[in-house]
Every structure is written in structure tokens, then in C-alpha cells.
Write an enzyme that holds these catalytic residues in place. Structure first.
Site, PDB file in Angstrom:
ATOM      1  N   TYR A 119       1.022  -1.270  -0.072  1.00 43.39           N
ATOM      2  CA  TYR A 119       0.019  -0.059  -0.041  1.00 43.39           C
ATOM      3  C   TYR A 119       0.804   1.130  -0.212  1.00 43.39           C
ATOM      4  O   TYR A 119       1.939   1.150   0.530  1.00 43.39           O
ATOM      5  CB  TYR A 119      -0.955  -0.108   1.059  1.00 43.39           C
ATOM      6  CG  TYR A 119      -2.253  -0.780   1.014  1.00 43.39           C
ATOM      7  CD1 TYR A 119      -3.193  -0.390   0.582  1.00 43.39           C
ATOM      8  CD2 TYR A 119      -2.032  -2.249   1.168  1.00 43.39           C
ATOM      9  CE1 TYR A 119      -4.651  -1.224   0.570  1.00 43.39           C
ATOM     10  CE2 TYR A 119      -3.361  -3.106   1.087  1.00 43.39           C
ATOM     11  CZ  TYR A 119      -4.317  -2.559   0.695  1.00 43.39           C
ATOM     12  OH  TYR A 119      -5.178  -3.469   0.276  1.00 43.39           O
ATOM     13  N   GLU A 120       0.484   2.222  -0.809  1.00 42.65           N
ATOM     14  CA  GLU A 120       1.365   3.388  -0.986  1.00 42.65           C
ATOM     15  C   GLU A 120       0.847   4.527  -0.617  1.00 42.65           C
ATOM     16  O   GLU A 120       1.464   5.629  -0.565  1.00 42.65           O
ATOM     17  CB  GLU A 120       2.083   3.321  -2.385  1.00 42.65           C
ATOM     18  CG  GLU A 120       2.658   2.135  -2.877  1.00 42.65           C
ATOM     19  CD  GLU A 120       3.674   2.316  -3.810  1.00 42.65           C
ATOM     20  OE1 GLU A 120       3.805   3.382  -4.517  1.00 42.65           O
ATOM     21  OE2 GLU A 120       4.595   1.205  -3.869  1.00 42.65           O
TER      22      GLU A 120
END
Ligand code: NAG
Ligand code: NAG
Ligand code: NAG
Ligand code: NAG
Ligand code: NAG
Length: 208
Positions: A119-120
Site C-alpha cells: 500500500y502506498e
């Protein structure tokens, strides 16, 4: 570790040189909790990596290279034009249960060894991330669905990943820290950045 399949180009495992003397992990990019328009699905993950990376292709590369393991990475930056983000699930237990069953099914279909967490983007309040992701990793490991779990923080996402690592580090095998985003210019600074991150994560688990 090699992330593969994210751009949709017809890439194959056989195009990548593999040294026989070290463990080699392909990371399928990406399994996403979204429909094809990018709408969240309450934890139900679907595969969006290049369609050339089939279950048979996984079987074949693993049968010719005994040191190869294959993981599925969760989320990534975007799906088509839609930028993805962690979101706080309406019902955390439902999210965990959907994630567990959809990932178990992907692992069984593709013959995978594990998952990577990439997840960024995060909302300001993101405490649900460490709990939901940590529980899913733990469940998948406790049920012997996966043997490897990795995480992929970078400089601006490190806080939620430290929280995840602090609570569930025993179940996390490697940290694929994205050093290229630190934008350092010289080897000495790179080394300093590496040393800094080893103070936040176990130094034996960090891979640049
Ligand atoms: C990848 O493998 C598929 C199926 O074996 C083949 O059709 C395709 O041409 C290959 N693509 C590349 C880029 O080598
Ligand atoms: C997600 O769960 C909520 C609450 O149970 C439900 O209202 C919604 O329709 C679900 N979304 C999807 C895409 O299944
Ligand atoms: C997994 O197993 C450990 C050790 O047996 C236990 O402490 C933990 O509660 C279990 N977690 C889950 C999510 O099943
Ligand atoms: C995640 O939440 C923490 C605590 O609210 C906050 O400090 C941090 O900035 C948030 N992380 C991101 C990447 O937004
Ligand atoms: C390493 O950490 C120190 C102390 O927090 C900081 O001053 C320095 O800028 C960091 N260096 C790099 C390259 O991240």
C-alpha cells in the site's frame, strides 16, 4: 526480489536471469481489493498482474528453479488511471475474513508461497491498516497457506509500516524498503539511509 507484471506488458518469468546460489522471489504486481474500475471490494482481492503470468507459468519457473518463490503483492500505486489508497474498512472483521479467503484462493490457484504488502497511500487516520493487514498475514501463516510475508515501505509511508512491523514483526520475513524514493545522490548517503532504516526495522530483514 523482482516485482513483475505491473505494467500489463506481456512479460515472462523466463526473461529474468536467476542466480542459482541465492533465494529468488518473484512478486506478482498486483493483487488488488477493487473491481476493474478501482472500487474497493471490502477485502476481496483480485489479480491484476500481466495475463502472461499464469498458474502454469508459475509452476514451470518453480519446477526449473528450486530456489524460486512467488508472492502476490497487495495494492501497489494504481489500477489504470485510478490511484489506490488504504481505506478504513466499514467492518474490519469482514475485511479480514474476505481478504483471508480471497488470498487463500489466489495462493492455491497460482501455487504461490506468500504475499507482499505494498500500500502506498494512506488516510490521516490509518490505525486499521496495521490491525487488518497484520491479522491477515497471521491467519495465512497460522493456517500454513503462506510461508513468506514481506512489506514494502518508503520514506513517506514508513509510519503505518512501523506500526505493522512493531505489532506483527514476528510474522514478517523481509522488508523491501524502497530506497530509490529517498532520492540520495551518493553511496555514502545511501549507506546512511540504509543504516537509519535498520534502526526502524530488523537489519537482517531489510532488502534494498
Ligand atoms: C510469454 O509467454 C507467452 C506464453 O508462453 C507467449 O505467448 C509470449 O509470447 C511470451 N512473451 C514474451 C514477451 O516473451
Ligand atoms: C461492503 O460492505 C458494506 C457493509 O457491509 C456494504 O454495504 C457494501 O455493499 C459492500 N461493498 C461491496 C462492494 O461489496
Ligand atoms: C496464530 O497463532 C499464534 C500462536 O499459536 C497465536 O498467538 C495467534 O493468536 C494466532 N493468530 C491468528 C490470527 O490466528
Ligand atoms: C498514519 O497515521 C498516523 C497517525 O495518525 C499519522 O501520523 C501518519 O501521518 C499517517 N500516515 C500517513 C502515510 O498518512
Ligand atoms: C539519518 O538519520 C539522521 C538522524 O535522524 C538524519 O539526520 C539524517 O538525515 C538521516 N539520513 C538519511 C540519508 O536518511
Amino acid at each position: 526480489m523482482e516485482y513483475i507484471g505491473a505494467t500489463g506488458a506481456a512479460v515472462n518469468f523466463t526473461s529474468v536471469p536467476i542466480s542459482e546460489s541465492i533465494d529468488f522471489h518473484f512478486i506478482l504486481s498486483f493483487a488488488i481489493d477493487a473491481d476493474s474500475s478501482g472500487n474497493p471490494q471490502n477485502g476481496t482481492f483480485s489479480p491484476y498482474w500481466a495475463s502472461t503470468l499464469t498458474p502454469n507459468a508459475v509452476k514451470s519457473i518453480k519446477s526449473t528453479h528450486s530456489n524460486v518463490k512467488v508472492l502476490a503483492s497487495l495494492s501497489g500505486w494504481s489500477l489504470g488511471q485510478k490511484v489506490l489508497s488504504w481505506y478504513n474498512p466499514h467492518d474490519q472483521n469482514l475485511w479480514i475474513s474476505n481478504a483471508f479467503s480471497s488470498l487463500k484462493s489466489l495462493v492455491e490457484t497460482y501455487g504461490l508461497d506468500g504475499i507482499d504488502i505494498d500500500y502506498e497511500r494512506f488516510p490521516k487516520h490509518n490505525e486499521s491498516f496495521s490491525y487488518c493487514i497484520g491479522e491477515v498475514i497471521t491467519l495465512l501463516k497460522n493456517h500454513s497457506v503462506i510461508s513468506v510475508a514481506t512489506i514494502a515501505p518508503f520514506y513517506s509511508t514508513v509510519i503505518p509500516y512501523i506500526e505493522l512491523y512493531t505489532r506483527y514483526g514476528d510474522f514478517i520475513d523481509y522488508v523491501n524498503y524502497q530506497f530509490y524514493t529517498d532520492n540520495v545522490k551518493i553511496p555514502e548517503t545511501y549507506f546512511e539511509a540504509f543504516r537509519n532504516r535498520t534502526l526502524q526495522f530488523n537489519k537482517n530483514k531489510i532488502l534494498p
